[in-house]
Design a protein around this motif. Structure first.
Motif, PDB file in Angstrom:
ATOM      1  N   UNK A  87     -60.606 -97.220 -19.190  1.00 40.24           N
ATOM      2  CA  UNK A  87     -61.921 -96.609 -19.235  1.00 40.24           C
ATOM      3  C   UNK A  87     -62.303 -96.182 -20.643  1.00 40.24           C
ATOM      4  N   UNK A  88     -63.595 -96.233 -20.986  1.00 40.78           N
ATOM      5  CA  UNK A  88     -64.042 -95.748 -22.296  1.00 40.78           C
ATOM      6  C   UNK A  88     -63.667 -94.279 -22.466  1.00 40.78           C
ATOM      7  N   UNK A  89     -63.223 -93.928 -23.655  1.00 38.66           N
ATOM      8  CA  UNK A  89     -62.878 -92.535 -23.904  1.00 38.66           C
ATOM      9  C   UNK A  89     -61.479 -92.164 -23.472  1.00 38.66           C
ATOM     10  N   UNK A  90     -60.734 -93.102 -22.900  1.00 36.54           N
ATOM     11  CA  UNK A  90     -59.344 -92.818 -22.557  1.00 36.54           C
ATOM     12  C   UNK A  90     -59.131 -92.053 -21.280  1.00 36.54           C
ATOM     13  N   UNK A  91     -60.101 -92.080 -20.388  1.00 37.86           N
ATOM     14  CA  UNK A  91     -59.943 -91.362 -19.125  1.00 37.86           C
ATOM     15  C   UNK A  91     -58.868 -92.007 -18.245  1.00 37.86           C
ATOM     16  N   UNK A  92     -58.254 -91.207 -17.385  1.00 44.07           N
ATOM     17  CA  UNK A  92     -57.263 -91.683 -16.417  1.00 44.07           C
ATOM     18  C   UNK A  92     -56.136 -92.476 -17.090  1.00 44.07           C
ATOM     19  N   UNK A  93     -55.596 -91.912 -18.135  1.00 49.63           N
ATOM     20  CA  UNK A  93     -54.600 -92.616 -18.930  1.00 49.63           C
ATOM     21  C   UNK A  93     -53.211 -92.538 -18.308  1.00 49.63           C
ATOM     22  N   UNK A  94     -52.417 -93.562 -18.564  1.00 48.11           N
ATOM     23  CA  UNK A  94     -51.019 -93.594 -18.138  1.00 48.11           C
ATOM     24  C   UNK A  94     -50.158 -94.085 -19.291  1.00 48.11           C
ATOM     25  N   UNK A  95     -48.839 -93.995 -19.091  1.00 49.38           N
ATOM     26  CA  UNK A  95     -47.855 -94.469 -20.064  1.00 49.38           C
ATOM     27  C   UNK A  95     -47.023 -95.581 -19.433  1.00 49.38           C
TER      28      UNK A  95
ATOM     29  N   UNK B 279     -56.920 -94.570 -30.033  1.00 51.26           N
ATOM     30  CA  UNK B 279     -56.631 -93.525 -29.051  1.00 51.26           C
ATOM     31  C   UNK B 279     -56.709 -92.129 -29.681  1.00 51.26           C
ATOM     32  N   UNK B 280     -57.096 -91.174 -28.873  1.00 51.79           N
ATOM     33  CA  UNK B 280     -57.144 -89.783 -29.303  1.00 51.79           C
ATOM     34  C   UNK B 280     -55.735 -89.237 -29.485  1.00 51.79           C
ATOM     35  N   UNK B 281     -55.542 -88.495 -30.572  1.00 46.25           N
ATOM     36  CA  UNK B 281     -54.324 -87.716 -30.783  1.00 46.25           C
ATOM     37  C   UNK B 281     -54.756 -86.350 -31.291  1.00 46.25           C
TER      38      UNK B 281
ATOM     39  N   UNK C   2     -49.502 -88.889 -15.672  1.00 50.49           N
ATOM     40  CA  UNK C   2     -50.299 -90.041 -15.287  1.00 50.49           C
ATOM     41  C   UNK C   2     -51.664 -89.636 -14.765  1.00 50.49           C
ATOM     42  N   UNK C   3     -52.709 -90.321 -15.234  1.00 45.62           N
ATOM     43  CA  UNK C   3     -54.073 -89.977 -14.859  1.00 45.62           C
ATOM     44  C   UNK C   3     -54.628 -88.826 -15.658  1.00 45.62           C
ATOM     45  N   UNK C   4     -53.863 -88.330 -16.630  1.00 39.77           N
ATOM     46  CA  UNK C   4     -54.294 -87.194 -17.436  1.00 39.77           C
ATOM     47  C   UNK C   4     -54.856 -87.631 -18.771  1.00 39.77           C
ATOM     48  N   UNK C   5     -54.757 -86.756 -19.759  1.00 41.08           N
ATOM     49  CA  UNK C   5     -55.356 -86.997 -21.061  1.00 41.08           C
ATOM     50  C   UNK C   5     -54.815 -85.985 -22.058  1.00 41.08           C
TER      51      UNK C   5
ATOM     52  N   UNK D  33     -48.222 -82.431 -31.364  1.00 37.77           N
ATOM     53  CA  UNK D  33     -49.252 -83.458 -31.238  1.00 37.77           C
ATOM     54  C   UNK D  33     -49.363 -83.884 -29.785  1.00 37.77           C
ATOM     55  N   UNK D  34     -50.590 -84.139 -29.353  1.00 36.85           N
ATOM     56  CA  UNK D  34     -50.890 -84.520 -27.974  1.00 36.85           C
ATOM     57  C   UNK D  34     -51.558 -85.891 -27.982  1.00 36.85           C
ATOM     58  N   UNK D  35     -50.789 -86.974 -27.893  1.00 32.91           N
ATOM     59  CA  UNK D  35     -51.384 -88.311 -27.877  1.00 32.91           C
ATOM     60  C   UNK D  35     -51.971 -88.642 -26.500  1.00 32.91           C
ATOM     61  N   UNK D  36     -52.943 -89.533 -26.489  1.00 33.06           N
ATOM     62  CA  UNK D  36     -53.535 -90.012 -25.245  1.00 33.06           C
ATOM     63  C   UNK D  36     -52.839 -91.301 -24.820  1.00 33.06           C
TER      64      UNK D  36
END
Length: 309
Positions: free
Chosen positions: A107-115, A47-49, A72-75, A99-102
């Protein structure tokens, strides 16, 4: 993922009124590249950080660390935008690392991410993603790369990210000094903090997504299965007052046009519980033009919490 699956995921984001997607392709292992705008781009467990260091950082002094969690749904990159949240600017002024974790995404690239904050939200919750373990790993990775003061690690977040901050207070109080949430109430099913922990909650009374009095906004979430009937703001605060063993009534600490803050300060182990309510603002992060600047108030709360024994 099929084209239909992608379209369904996009529909979830748009119809829910959540943050729009972003993200470069993820890769396994931890790596680092530059990402512009004063950000370093790491990969932790794929994951991107994104990481911002204050000016003059040279590793000679241990600095505080703030984890800033997107909605939610962000990045990660959206949460890193100063025009929206102001955390890089605040880090420069306060002399800390942010720090801004994803979050987790199908989806590839971490789009529409949730926790996975417990009862919410979406993919991370449905797949039972262990985001507490992931964020522990993020902190460990950052401590291996930068000089971080272990006694001053904090977490904050917007909406679903704020709910995740509440969950971290429940499940990672040993790691964090304090947490703060904006527009995201407590979604944890079980909560037994390892120690009393300071908690700040900021919420607009007219929030039409995560309703102040509890529940999900009628027109905010088309697919209500992706969310939950949210805990009310008063109940969220009451839970922390009980967990932190606070005694006595709340005391007013701020009163300005359109906003007020109250605090419970007689709590165990020097903890405190604070609530800031704005009259308007909806489901948003109050900025410098709002009655209170959420980023500034959160850093002030974190700094005060770190000064307690």
């Amino acid at each position: 993922m099929s084209r239909l699956g992608v379209l369904r995921a996009l529909a979830f984001c748009l119809l829910a009124g959540l943050q729009m997607p972003y993200g470069a392709a993820a890769e396994e292992g931890a790596s680092r590249t530059t990402s512009g705008a004063g950000l370093e781009d790491l990969r932790v467990q794929g994951r991107k950080v994104l990481v911002h260091l204050p000016p003059g950082y040279d590793g000679s002094k241990a600095l505080p660390l703030v984890l800033a969690l997107h909605g939610g749904g962000g990045h990660a990159a959206l949460m890193a935008e100063d025009s929206r949240y102001g955390w890089q600017r605040q880090a420069d002024q306060g002399g800390f690392i942010v720090a801004f974790p994803n979050g987790a995404s199908r989806l590839p690239g971490g789009r529409l991410a949730t926790w996975n904050a417990g009862g919410c939200c979406g993919y991370a919750r449905d797949q039972n993603v262990d985001d507490v373990a992931f964020l522990r790993t993020v902190v460990a990775e950052l401590k291996g790369r930068y000089r971080i003061d272990s006694a001053r690690v904090f977490a904050t977040g917007m909406s679903n990210g704020g709910m995740m901050a509440h969950r971290l207070a429940c499940d990672a109080a040993d790691l964090l000094r304090a947490v703060a949430s904006v527009a995201g109430t407590d979604a944890s099913a079980h909560c037994q903090p390892a120690r009393p922990i300071p908690v700040l909650h900021i919420h607009a009374r007219d929030d039409d997504h995560v309703l102040y009095a509890g529940g999900a906004g009628t027109n905010a979430f088309r697919d209500r299965r992706s969310v939950m009937e949210f805990v009310s703001v008063p109940d969220t605060v009451a839970r922390w007052v009980q967990r932190d063993q606070c005694r006595g009534p709340a005391q007013p600490v701020l009163q300005v046009a359109g906003a007020s803050c109250v605090a419970y300060r007689d709590c165990a182990a020097g903890a405190s519980v604070q609530l800031c309510s704005t009259d308007t603002g909806g489901h948003s992060w109050p900025g410098p033009a709002a009655p209170i600047d959420a980023t500034r108030e959160i850093w002030r709360f974190f700094s005060a919490s770190a000064s307690q024994p």
